[in-house]
Motif scaffolding. Structure first.
Motif, PDB file in Angstrom:
ATOM      1  N   PRO A  55       0.821  -1.209   0.000  1.00 16.04           N
ATOM      2  CA  PRO A  55       0.000   0.000   0.000  1.00 16.04           C
ATOM      3  C   PRO A  55       0.855   1.259   0.000  1.00 16.04           C
ATOM      4  N   LEU A  56       0.245   2.336  -0.423  1.00 15.28           N
ATOM      5  CA  LEU A  56       0.875   3.659  -0.369  1.00 15.28           C
ATOM      6  C   LEU A  56       0.198   4.435   0.756  1.00 15.28           C
ATOM      7  N   ILE A  57       0.958   4.870   1.746  1.00 12.94           N
ATOM      8  CA  ILE A  57       0.405   5.630   2.875  1.00 12.94           C
ATOM      9  C   ILE A  57       0.729   7.101   2.660  1.00 12.94           C
ATOM     10  N   ALA A  58      -0.313   7.923   2.540  1.00  8.84           N
ATOM     11  CA  ALA A  58      -0.147   9.353   2.292  1.00  8.84           C
ATOM     12  C   ALA A  58      -0.194  10.107   3.619  1.00  8.84           C
ATOM     13  N   VAL A  59       0.866  10.853   3.921  1.00 10.69           N
ATOM     14  CA  VAL A  59       0.940  11.636   5.159  1.00 10.69           C
ATOM     15  C   VAL A  59       1.450  13.031   4.832  1.00 10.69           C
ATOM     16  N   GLY A  60       1.485  13.882   5.859  1.00  8.41           N
ATOM     17  CA  GLY A  60       1.939  15.254   5.682  1.00  8.41           C
ATOM     18  C   GLY A  60       0.773  16.199   5.473  1.00  8.41           C
ATOM     19  N   GLY A  61       1.062  17.490   5.618  1.00  9.47           N
ATOM     20  CA  GLY A  61       0.010  18.487   5.481  1.00  9.47           C
ATOM     21  C   GLY A  61      -0.632  18.505   4.114  1.00  9.47           C
ATOM     22  N   GLY A  62       0.070  18.027   3.086  1.00 16.05           N
ATOM     23  CA  GLY A  62      -0.485  18.012   1.731  1.00 16.05           C
ATOM     24  C   GLY A  62      -0.887  16.638   1.266  1.00 16.05           C
ATOM     25  N   ALA A  63      -1.153  15.718   2.192  1.00 12.68           N
ATOM     26  CA  ALA A  63      -1.482  14.332   1.817  1.00 12.68           C
ATOM     27  C   ALA A  63      -2.709  14.253   0.933  1.00 12.68           C
ATOM     28  N   PHE A  64      -3.631  15.211   1.072  1.00 10.22           N
ATOM     29  CA  PHE A  64      -4.860  15.157   0.279  1.00 10.22           C
ATOM     30  C   PHE A  64      -4.601  15.389  -1.205  1.00 10.22           C
ATOM     31  N   LEU A  65      -3.393  15.877  -1.559  1.00  9.69           N
ATOM     32  CA  LEU A  65      -3.077  16.051  -2.978  1.00  9.69           C
ATOM     33  C   LEU A  65      -2.957  14.719  -3.710  1.00  9.69           C
ATOM     34  N   VAL A  66      -2.628  13.652  -2.982  1.00 10.63           N
ATOM     35  CA  VAL A  66      -2.397  12.355  -3.602  1.00 10.63           C
ATOM     36  C   VAL A  66      -3.734  11.749  -4.035  1.00 10.63           C
ATOM     37  N   ALA A  67      -3.775  11.208  -5.248  1.00 13.58           N
ATOM     38  CA  ALA A  67      -5.002  10.613  -5.780  1.00 13.58           C
ATOM     39  C   ALA A  67      -5.384   9.359  -4.988  1.00 13.58           C
ATOM     40  N   ASP A  68      -6.654   8.969  -5.071  1.00 10.93           N
ATOM     41  CA  ASP A  68      -7.131   7.797  -4.338  1.00 10.93           C
ATOM     42  C   ASP A  68      -6.597   6.500  -4.927  1.00 10.93           C
ATOM     43  N   GLN A  69      -6.223   6.516  -6.181  1.00  9.98           N
ATOM     44  CA  GLN A  69      -5.642   5.340  -6.817  1.00  9.98           C
ATOM     45  C   GLN A  69      -4.322   5.741  -7.470  1.00  9.98           C
ATOM     46  N   VAL A  70      -3.273   5.000  -7.143  1.00 11.53           N
ATOM     47  CA  VAL A  70      -1.946   5.281  -7.691  1.00 11.53           C
ATOM     48  C   VAL A  70      -1.387   3.989  -8.272  1.00 11.53           C
ATOM     49  N   GLU A  71      -1.044   4.026  -9.538  1.00 12.57           N
ATOM     50  CA  GLU A  71      -0.489   2.837 -10.186  1.00 12.57           C
ATOM     51  C   GLU A  71       0.833   2.456  -9.516  1.00 12.57           C
ATOM     52  N   GLY A  72       0.984   1.152  -9.252  1.00 10.12           N
ATOM     53  CA  GLY A  72       2.190   0.677  -8.581  1.00 10.12           C
ATOM     54  C   GLY A  72       1.986   0.418  -7.112  1.00 10.12           C
TER      55      GLY A  72
END
Length: 522
Positions: free
Chosen positions: A412-429
């Motif tokens: 899995p890809l874990i998105a953290v940090g103040g800008g974590a919401f920039l990361v898309a809900d689905q990421v290839e890889g």
């Protein structure tokens, strides 16, 4: 009631300084984000004061403060607050072809080094001396520098295998320069490579004063609030070290920020193996979580233009984050490298400003609700520009995930940090994208939950003597973990790596041992 049951974790990033308070069950009690100040310490003080105010009368129950900071990194990058160092190498005549600091940027060498020299001495990899140590040359070198240096750096050929010559030189340095002059020894800092280990040792010596600034600031703010708490620094590998230990080895704090984020992401998500993406205001870091700890880099690490070989997390940094400015056109968007940084709450369009940023692009795409401005009121060209910029950001994240994952797409890809919401809900890889609660302060959480750790690297025979060599290395790593603050009753070896060495007359192994454990009870 345990009067010392609260723990504060602080992480000083490039844009924000985050602080969290955890209770005895490691639950988040309160947290804050404050702008990082130019001098680092002011922002740290503001964050610490804010969470202490939130605690009110319970502030007296704070027993530990864990700090991760970029202060040492900034001191190197900005050539500011560095000590003046005498650098001595034990390695003539074998290593005179490359003088000390030959690869350093000239301005950094001028800012740090008072003088350098190579004296006769050193060992082969198997512990046999190359030539006897030239003590007369050592005395002559230090005798000429009395009163001119803040610290000393000593580097010997294959000193990680046998360190007695470095220890002898250190005793002479203290005799001639004074017992108060700190001495940095390479066998305690880096790995076997001579030049990279020497570079790291000189940097460590130059950072004593910078480390003193941070520790002094931390002690001051705690004293002002009447808090008698034990303070620790986060290390590059995600473990902690006691304040006095950090004062001796400040170079070990340089990569603590990304390491804290990875450790915090592991704790908040409950996942031990994953890819971490930490989106900040000006940059995005990706790392790999392995068994709950950051994967370390197998390559030399460059800091301020200098190649070093001390342990660092394997991090891939991208030069954009939530505050990155978007310009150009919808057909040819330009992303950064400029960032509005801590001015995002006034400059970004989502907050009523007139500067398009990646945060605005994510808000327009519905990935987060930030600010009070209405994206529907933005012009069509601006909306097109932001949309194409966000697509470019998504592609850059996918490319980065592919690079750090080494082709393994089941994590899995874990998105953290103040800008974590920039990361898309689905990421290839990545198998899925996880967004743990309080992901915005994962770095400070990582500092607060870290264990104390120690490490030792040595050369041991591949045949007879292997077991004794590994046993000695394990004991040394455990001792260093205890020195860093680990409870001697629970500290244990968590990793042993054996690497066969080629082209040697006798079969040998390079052994790397890591020990870690919970902090000693207060």
């Amino acid at each position: 009631m345990d009067e010392t049951e609260l723990t504060i974790g602080i992480d000083v990033g490039g844009t924000n300084t985050d602080a969290v308070v955890l209770d005895s069950a490691d639950r988040i009690r309160t947290w804050t984000k404050q702008p990082t100040s130019d001098d680092v310490t002011s922002g740290m003080n503001a964050a610490l004061v804010r969470v202490l105010d939130e605690l009110g009368a319970d502030a007296g129950r704070v027993g530990r403060v864990m700090l991760g900071t970029t202060h040492a990194t900034n001191a190197i990058l900005q050539r500011r607050g560095l000590g003046r160092v005498a650098a001595l190498r034990i390695g003539a005549p074998a290593t005179t072809g490359v003088p000390p600091l030959a690869t350093w940027p000239a301005d950094l060498a001028d800012a740090v080094v008072v003088d350098s020299s190579i004296v006769a001495g050193g060992y082969f990899f198997d512990g046999l001396p190359v030539v006897p140590l030239d003590l007369d040359a050592v005395r002559s070198f230090f005798g000429s520098l009395a009163g001119t240096v803040d610290a000393v750096a000593v580097t010997g050929m294959f000193s990680p295998a046998i360190a007695d010559q470095e220890l002898t030189v250190a005793a002479v340095a203290r005799e001639l320069l004074g017992a108060d002059v700190p001495v940095s020894l390479s066998h305690e800092i880096g790995s076997l490579g001579l030049i990279e280990r020497e570079n790291a040792t000189v940097l460590n010596a130059a950072l004593y004063s910078a480390a003193g600034e941070v520790t002094g600031a931390l002690r001051t703010v705690l004293a002002e609030r009447g808090i008698d708490a034990a303070a620790y620094f986060a290390q590059n590998d995600g473990t902690l070290m006691a304040l006095d230990y950090a004062t001796r080895y400040p170079v070990l704090t340089i990569g603590s920020g990304p390491a804290n984020s990875i450790r915090g992401a592991a704790y908040l998500s409950g996942v031990a193996d994953a890819i971490i993406v930490d989106v900040g205001g000006t940059s995005t870091d990706l790392g790999v979580l392995v068994n709950g700890f950051p994967r370390e880099s197998a390559l030399s690490t460059e800091i301020g233009g200098i190649s070093t070989n001390f342990r660092m997390p394997d991090i891939l940094s991208l030069a954009f984050g939530g505050g990155t400015v978007v310009s150009g056109t919808g057909q040819e968007p330009r992303i950064g490298p400029e960032s509005v940084g801590h001015r995002i709450t006034s400059a970004a369009m989502a907050f009523g400003g007139n500067t398009p940023t990646l945060t605005d692009a994510a808000v327009l795409a519905g990935r987060g609700r930030i600010g009070a401005a209405w994206p529907g009121g933005w012009s069509a060209p601006t909306r097109t520009l932001l949309s194409t910029a966000l697509s470019a950001f998504d592609q850059a994240i996918e490319d980065a995930v592919e690079r750090v994952s080494l082709g393994k797409a089941d994590r899995p890809l874990i998105a953290v940090g103040g800008g974590a919401f920039l990361v898309a809900d689905q990421v290839e890889g990545a198998s899925e994208v996880l967004r743990p609660e309080r992901a915005g302060v994962a770095n400070a959480v990582g500092a607060a939950i870290a264990q104390a750790g120690g490490r030792w690297e040595a050369l041991v025979p591949a045949g007879a003597g292997r077991d004794e060599g590994i046993e000695h290395s394990c004991g040394t790593a455990i001792r260093r973990a205890v020195e860093a603050g680990a409870d001697p009753r629970t500290v244990k070896v968590v990793e042993i790596t054996e690497t066969p060495l080629s082209y040697l007359t006798q079969p040998a192994l390079r052994v790397n041992v890591v020990a870690a454990g919970p902090l000693s009870r207060l």
